[in-house]
Design a protein around this motif. Structure first.
Motif, PDB file in Angstrom:
ATOM      1  N   VAL A 142       0.842  -1.241  -0.084  1.00  0.00           N
ATOM      2  CA  VAL A 142       0.028  -0.109   0.042  1.00  0.00           C
ATOM      3  C   VAL A 142       0.818   1.332  -0.080  1.00  0.00           C
ATOM      4  O   VAL A 142       0.624   2.157  -0.495  1.00  0.00           O
ATOM      5  CB  VAL A 142      -1.031  -0.028   1.251  1.00  0.00           C
ATOM      6  CG1 VAL A 142      -1.699   1.277   1.257  1.00  0.00           C
ATOM      7  CG2 VAL A 142      -1.904  -1.003   1.291  1.00  0.00           C
TER       8      VAL A 142
ATOM      9  N   THR B 115       0.906   4.113  -2.965  1.00  0.00           N
ATOM     10  CA  THR B 115       0.767   5.621  -2.596  1.00  0.00           C
ATOM     11  C   THR B 115       1.972   6.431  -3.026  1.00  0.00           C
ATOM     12  O   THR B 115       1.661   7.509  -3.547  1.00  0.00           O
ATOM     13  CB  THR B 115       0.690   5.630  -0.996  1.00  0.00           C
ATOM     14  OG1 THR B 115      -0.447   4.920  -0.445  1.00  0.00           O
ATOM     15  CG2 THR B 115       0.320   7.042  -0.393  1.00  0.00           C
TER      16      THR B 115
ATOM     17  N   THR C 174      -5.862   4.204  -5.841  1.00  0.00           N
ATOM     18  CA  THR C 174      -5.034   4.268  -4.429  1.00  0.00           C
ATOM     19  C   THR C 174      -5.321   4.985  -3.469  1.00  0.00           C
ATOM     20  O   THR C 174      -5.097   4.851  -2.345  1.00  0.00           O
ATOM     21  CB  THR C 174      -3.489   4.365  -5.010  1.00  0.00           C
ATOM     22  OG1 THR C 174      -3.195   3.274  -6.025  1.00  0.00           O
ATOM     23  CG2 THR C 174      -2.589   4.214  -3.877  1.00  0.00           C
TER      24      THR C 174
END
Length: 223
Positions: free
Chosen positions: A10, A14, A183
């Motif tokens: 993640v 990002t 995202t």
């Protein structure tokens, strides 16, 4: 906390999203600036000189331009590193082929990796051509960007390299903008259609806007 964030998928996504949006903002501004070439050599060269004097007298000559360059380099490196590491992580997670064939992905999705490589190679060529003049054809003229651009697009290979790269950019932006929105949590059922439309429009405008410069030279409108 920063290291933990970076080590996670993640976190890397990002970083890719934020760095991609930074580069997208630069591309929009850069495209608008490039189109000034249609207003003649004086206007275009003046614009190029202005870029080096932004912020004066508070900022020294070219300091603001170098600050922009540093931010862009950091964004490109972060974007490329995140993409590479996510790709390697995906390969390690699936060491064997799927038993059943995967659903057919869109063309832009399937070419994101190759598009990124094409754009990375183009950036190197573009800098060596119009910034340093190392591979420039026709004799690089420092302080005369209009003539340098005309020289580049007066060659068949200069046009081919640039147009192919801009087509790859359009596909990259189309898929990348959509992915970044997902995202960063911007996407939703009610916004998906608008986000997809925005991605398509951005990709089309950027591709057409950048390609308009070599087309202008090839057709003699810019000479």
């Amino acid at each position: 906390m920063a290291r933990t964030m970076w080590d996670s998928s993640v976190g890397k996504k990002t970083v890719m999203a934020v760095s991609g949006l930074i580069m997208l903002l630069y591309l929009v501004v850069h495209m608008i600036g490039n189109l000034k070439i249609y207003f003649g050599a004086g206007e275009f060269n003046h614009y190029a000189h202005w870029l080096r004097t932004i912020g004066e007298p508070f900022m020294h000559y070219e300091w603001t331009l170098w600050l922009i360059r540093i931010v862009l380099v950091v964004a490109v490196v972060a974007h490329a590193t995140s993409a590479y590491q996510l790709s390697r992580r995906d390969i390690r997670a699936r060491p064997t082929k799927y038993v059943h064939s995967r659903p057919r992905a869109g063309y832009a999705t399937r070419t994101m990796r190759w598009g990124g490589i094409i754009l990375a190679l183009f950036i190197v060529w573009h800098i060596l051509d119009l910034t340093t003049g190392t591979v420039h054809s026709g004799g690089f003229q420092e302080g005369h960007p209009y003539q340098n651009v005309v020289d580049t697009f007066s060659t068949w290979y200069g046009n081919v390299i640039y147009i192919v790269a801009m087509l790859a950019l359009g596909l990259h932006v189309r898929h990348g903008f959509w992915s970044a929105a997902q995202t960063l949590g911007v996407g939703s059922r009610t916004r998906d259609r608008a986000l997809k439309a925005t991605a398509n429009v951005l990709a089309l405008l950027l591709t057409a806007g950048f390609i308009a410069v070599p087309v202008g030279v090839m057709t003699g409108v810019v000479s």
